[in-house]
Design a protein around this motif. Sequence first.
Motif, short mmCIF file in Angstrom:
data_model
loop_
_atom_site.label_atom_id
_atom_site.label_comp_id
_atom_site.label_asym_id
_atom_site.label_seq_id
_atom_site.Cartn_x
_atom_site.Cartn_y
_atom_site.Cartn_z
N UNK A 10 0.86 -1.17 0.00
CA UNK A 10 0.00 0.00 0.00
C UNK A 10 0.90 1.23 0.00
N UNK A 11 0.30 2.36 -0.33
CA UNK A 11 1.07 3.59 -0.38
C UNK A 11 1.66 3.93 0.99
N UNK A 241 16.89 6.32 -6.34
CA UNK A 241 16.48 7.38 -7.26
C UNK A 241 16.73 6.98 -8.72
N UNK A 242 17.70 6.10 -8.96
CA UNK A 242 18.05 5.70 -10.32
C UNK A 242 17.21 4.53 -10.82
N UNK A 243 16.33 3.98 -9.98
CA UNK A 243 15.47 2.89 -10.42
C UNK A 243 14.15 3.45 -10.98
N UNK A 244 13.36 2.60 -11.60
CA UNK A 244 12.07 3.05 -12.12
C UNK A 244 11.09 3.34 -10.99
N UNK A 245 10.35 4.46 -11.14
CA UNK A 245 9.31 4.86 -10.20
C UNK A 245 7.96 4.87 -10.92
N UNK A 246 6.92 4.46 -10.21
CA UNK A 246 5.56 4.52 -10.74
C UNK A 246 5.05 5.94 -10.56
N UNK A 247 4.96 6.67 -11.67
CA UNK A 247 4.58 8.08 -11.66
C UNK A 247 3.13 8.23 -12.09
N UNK A 248 2.33 8.89 -11.25
CA UNK A 248 0.89 9.00 -11.48
C UNK A 248 0.61 9.87 -12.70
N UNK A 249 -0.27 9.40 -13.58
CA UNK A 249 -0.72 10.18 -14.73
C UNK A 249 -2.12 10.75 -14.48
N UNK A 283 4.36 15.85 -6.14
CA UNK A 283 2.91 15.59 -6.13
C UNK A 283 2.52 14.41 -7.01
N UNK A 284 3.36 14.02 -7.99
CA UNK A 284 3.03 12.87 -8.82
C UNK A 284 3.23 11.55 -8.08
N UNK A 285 3.80 11.61 -6.88
CA UNK A 285 3.97 10.41 -6.06
C UNK A 285 3.13 10.45 -4.78
N UNK A 286 2.68 11.63 -4.40
CA UNK A 286 1.88 11.77 -3.17
C UNK A 286 0.47 12.26 -3.46
N UNK A 295 -5.61 5.42 -6.52
CA UNK A 295 -5.54 4.22 -5.68
C UNK A 295 -5.32 2.92 -6.44
N UNK A 296 -5.55 2.93 -7.75
CA UNK A 296 -5.47 1.68 -8.51
C UNK A 296 -4.13 1.46 -9.18
N UNK A 297 -3.17 2.36 -8.95
CA UNK A 297 -1.84 2.15 -9.52
C UNK A 297 -0.91 1.64 -8.43
N UNK A 298 0.19 0.98 -8.82
CA UNK A 298 1.12 0.47 -7.79
C UNK A 298 1.64 1.60 -6.91
N UNK A 299 1.78 1.34 -5.61
CA UNK A 299 2.31 2.37 -4.70
C UNK A 299 3.81 2.54 -4.86
N UNK A 300 4.31 3.66 -4.35
CA UNK A 300 5.76 3.78 -4.23
C UNK A 300 6.21 2.94 -3.04
#
Length: 409
Positions: A10-11, A241-249, A283-286, A295-300
């Motif tokens: 979860x987030x 920081x150099x790995x892939x992050x799930x960024x909210x669209x 804000x694209x992560x929080x 809520x339906x995308x993978x959390x950080x």
Amino acid sequence: MATLTETCQTQPDISYAPNPEKYALRTQHRVETEKLHLTGLPIGFPRKLVSTLVWEGQDLAREYNSVYALSKQQVAEVESALGLFKSLKRPLGYISQETFPLPTLHPILRSISRELHLGHGFKVLRGLPVWKHRREDNIIMYAGVSSHIAPIRGRQDKQFEGKPADVVLNHIKDLSTTTDKDRIGSPAYTAEKQVFHTDAGDIVSLLALSVAAEGGQSKLSSSWRVYNELAKTRPDLIATLAEDWVTDNFGNPEHPYYKRPLLHYLPASDENEERIVIQYARRTFTGYQALPRSPKIPPITEAQAEALDALHFLAERFHAGLDFRQGDVQYVNNLSIFHARDGFKDTHGQQRHLVRLWLRDPEYAWPTPEPLTERWSGLYDGVKPENEVFPLVPRIRSASEGQSKVQSG
């Protein structure tokens, strides 16, 4: 005392406003329960960057004059160019070095571009006479002067008044007293504190049409200095920081999120020196206000939550505060500097109102990291003078508007 909420898939317990107590608790928990010391820097990443782009705010004033004040003669040259451009009776998209000529100021503005890319990464141009002119003329002067620093303007929105357009100018102003809160998904349209972040594009430029009655200090911080501190003390966070992050669209039904690193390493080549680029918006992560984290995308991850806070609090530690006055233009290398602003108070007679351009200078431009090429292409490719729009009235751009995102989602 803040408490750390344990999460599993979860987030993490993290919000747009950084919380130092939660940050300290999260760091303590991870240091005690994970073998962080076993994670070093990614292969090839520098242990320390040495450059004039590495600076601390407390030392900056002694080594660098960050303000260039226009003389009376130079202001007159700008106003003469304004008159010339208006006499052409052409749309504002045709503002360029040729249609807004500045024969004596041009070499100085070119040196400012060199400073942005190869020096300390920012400069304030002081003294545009915005108090003397109507808004459209101020925007013409701003775009005209800026064309000599970085001639390519990036699109900040793809539509205007419901029609396709290349919107190249955006207003940064508190709209919370005149706009429904369910439409505001970015702190740029409030009077609240804006935390350290980067925008999109190479150069971020802001003109102060007017300043707040109280507060609203502009803050800059060297992302290269932040990198050096993390490389020295927490190399595991550099790896994070150099790995892939799930960024909210934010409600995009076709692409609800995308993955890319926040930190990009550009090794030295025959043409370019070794560089790092940190590109992110918290804000694209929080989430923020009308655009909460989907809520339906993978959390950080917890590591990523700690890295977000580390970026902010280190940037705060090393920052320089700017004396941003009416008529000032702030030019910032978005690839090497974080920016933020304090909360502020407006009155009926005095309100903070900035306008923004996203710029690029092909002469000095840095190579764009491969994971950012699609985003940069969306900014700069295909922008045509006849399609450029410079809104005169503040509006919320599409990417930051909550209500439209909810409707489209």
